[in-house]
Write an enzyme that holds these catalytic residues in place. Structure first.
Site, PDB file in Angstrom:
ATOM      1  N   ARG A  82     -19.338  85.518  35.843  1.00  0.00           N
ATOM      2  CA  ARG A  82     -19.073  84.165  36.366  1.00  0.00           C
ATOM      3  C   ARG A  82     -20.159  83.197  35.850  1.00  0.00           C
ATOM      4  NH1 ARG A  82     -22.263  80.373  39.653  1.00  0.00           N
ATOM      5  NH2 ARG A  82     -20.810  79.061  40.770  1.00  0.00           N
ATOM      6  N   VAL A  83     -19.724  82.048  35.385  1.00  0.00           N
ATOM      7  CA  VAL A  83     -20.676  81.030  34.947  1.00  0.00           C
ATOM      8  C   VAL A  83     -20.457  79.797  35.810  1.00  0.00           C
ATOM      9  CG1 VAL A  83     -21.414  79.558  33.043  1.00  0.00           C
ATOM     10  CG2 VAL A  83     -20.719  81.918  32.584  1.00  0.00           C
ATOM     11  N   GLY A  84     -21.544  79.258  36.353  1.00  0.00           N
ATOM     12  CA  GLY A  84     -21.457  78.071  37.207  1.00  0.00           C
ATOM     13  C   GLY A  84     -21.650  76.793  36.418  1.00  0.00           C
ATOM     14  N   ASP A  85     -22.032  75.748  37.128  1.00  0.00           N
ATOM     15  CA  ASP A  85     -22.178  74.428  36.492  1.00  0.00           C
ATOM     16  C   ASP A  85     -23.498  74.253  35.748  1.00  0.00           C
ATOM     17  OD1 ASP A  85     -23.367  74.614  39.127  1.00  0.00           O
ATOM     18  OD2 ASP A  85     -23.902  72.496  38.888  1.00  0.00           O
ATOM     19  N   THR A  95     -31.109  76.777  42.937  1.00  0.00           N
ATOM     20  CA  THR A  95     -31.233  76.422  41.519  1.00  0.00           C
ATOM     21  C   THR A  95     -32.393  75.435  41.344  1.00  0.00           C
ATOM     22  OG1 THR A  95     -28.925  76.776  40.997  1.00  0.00           O
ATOM     23  CG2 THR A  95     -30.007  75.031  39.759  1.00  0.00           C
ATOM     24  N   GLY A 153     -21.120  75.459  42.314  1.00  0.00           N
ATOM     25  CA  GLY A 153     -20.905  75.103  40.914  1.00  0.00           C
ATOM     26  C   GLY A 153     -19.479  74.851  40.493  1.00  0.00           C
ATOM     27  N   GLY A 199     -25.677  73.198  43.714  1.00  0.00           N
ATOM     28  CA  GLY A 199     -24.645  73.278  44.735  1.00  0.00           C
ATOM     29  C   GLY A 199     -23.558  74.244  44.320  1.00  0.00           C
TER      30      GLY A 199
HETATM   31  N1  ASP Z   1     -24.991  75.364  41.037  1.00  0.00           N
HETATM   32  C1  ASP Z   1     -25.368  76.746  40.940  1.00  0.00           C
HETATM   33  C2  ASP Z   1     -24.158  77.565  40.544  1.00  0.00           C
HETATM   34  O1  ASP Z   1     -23.088  77.283  41.018  1.00  0.00           O
HETATM   35  C3  ASP Z   1     -25.937  77.284  42.186  1.00  0.00           C
HETATM   36  C4  ASP Z   1     -27.114  76.510  42.742  1.00  0.00           C
HETATM   37  O2  ASP Z   1     -27.149  75.294  42.670  1.00  0.00           O
HETATM   38  O3  ASP Z   1     -28.026  77.160  43.275  1.00  0.00           O
HETATM   39  O4  ASP Z   1     -24.331  78.494  39.810  1.00  0.00           O
END
Ligand code: ASP
Length: 331
Positions: A224-227, A196, A250, A248
């Protein structure tokens, strides 16, 4: 005499008000399993050159008197356009072979924010997040609604295969193969390289901003949606404390509201940026068995780049310092 003293105090007060804040930008290109030896010397040079290009673009914006928001956007667009990072071109693939992009941005002066989730055709999701913040009454748009809004705003639209890269496609095939061998669903690959991208900036008016953009995690489920697009988890900025961008695993960053918590520790707990960041990454995130990192920039220009994974693509540029790094223990 008394009048003279008052006048001189008044003029120094005015000068102090007019004095520009020191400007600064900090960026990341993802945390993860980047131990020394993972990349060839040529690859290291190429990664660092791209991080430097992004830092320089953000810093030049600030140096010319531009806003922290403009600097964050300028740096992130360069990283989104590079196939090296898991954002924009080069995003990871979902389990069913698509690219679903998330991004967010926040203005520390107003605490206004914009975010998008699951977009598939917008070349620069960070620009879309900013348009949501500045041109709509809302904070977050998802999927088709976000795409429609992007078209209405005249943002650049690309065919879905624009985001394709061989290395991300192969990573999906490897993950699917590993899952088949294990005979069980590997929810999300652990100890991987996240990739990211994010930026935090402080401009001459003392305003902070933060932004984050991602393709998410390899083999994530459809929808799916991350942080990264979640304000308070992946991104947060408040002039009263700090600006944060995360990378990280998420799910854990959402559950810990990592970005907001760091700023709250600074604002209400009176902690330094370094101590608040250390607590979140090395105590709380680690205690949950999760990995990743953050970049944090305080209102006075103090910053932290912390991670509990092997490495994190990262860089900082101020009037007196410029450096980029990949591995742990690398200055
Ligand atoms: N934090 C991101 C997610 O979980 C992934 C990343 O940091 O590359 O979608």
């Amino acid at each position: 005499m008394r009048i003279l003293i008052i006048a001189s105090a008044f003029f120094s007060w005015c000068a102090a008000q007019a004095a520009d804040s020191p400007v600064a930008i900090v960026i990341h290109g993802g945390a993860g399993a980047m131990e020394r030896g993972r990349y060839t010397p040529e690859e290291e040079v190429a990664f660092k050159a791209k991080l430097t290009e992004a830092l320089d673009a953000g810093y030049a914006t600030l140096d010319a008197g531009g806003t922290a928001l403009d600097a964050v956007e300028a740096s992130i667009v360069i990283l989104e356009d590079s196939p090296f990072f898991n954002a924009g071109k080069g995003a990871v693939f979902t389990r069913d072979g698509a690219n679903e992009l998330d991004a967010s941005i926040m203005d520390g002066a107003t605490k206004n924010a914009g975010a998008v989730a699951g977009v598939k055709s917008v070349k620069n999701p960070i620009r879309l997040a900013r348009a949501v913040m500045e041109k709509s009454r809302h904070v977050m748009f998802a999927r088709e609604g976000a795409e429609t809004f992007a078209r209405e705003q005249g943002l650049e639209i690309v065919a879905p295969d624009y985001f394709y890269t061989d290395h991300r496609w192969n990573a999906l095939q490897d993950a699917l193969e590993a899952e088949k061998k294990d005979g069980k669903e590997t929810a999300l690959p652990v100890d991987t390289k996240y990739g990211t991208v994010g930026a935090v900036a402080l401009d001459k008016d003392g305003n902070l901003a933060a932004g984050t953009s991602t393709g998410g995690m390899t083999m994530k489920s459809w929808g799916r949606v991350g942080d990264s697009p979640i304000i308070g988890a992946g991104t947060y900025a408040d002039n009263k404390s700090c600006a944060v961008s995360s990378t990280g695993h998420g799910e854990f960053f959402i559950r810990l509201t990592i970005a907001r918590d760091i700023c709250a520790q600074v604002e209400y707990g009176g902690k330094s940026v370094g101590d608040a960041t250390h607590d979140m990454i090395h105590n709380q995130l680690t205690a949950m068995g999760a990995d990743g990192g953050v970049i944090v920039l305080g209102k006075d220009g103090d910053y932290a780049m912390a991670f509990n994974s092997k490495g994190m693509f990262r860089g900082v540029k101020t009037a007196s310092e410029q450096r980029v790094a990949i591995y742990g223990n690398e200055e």
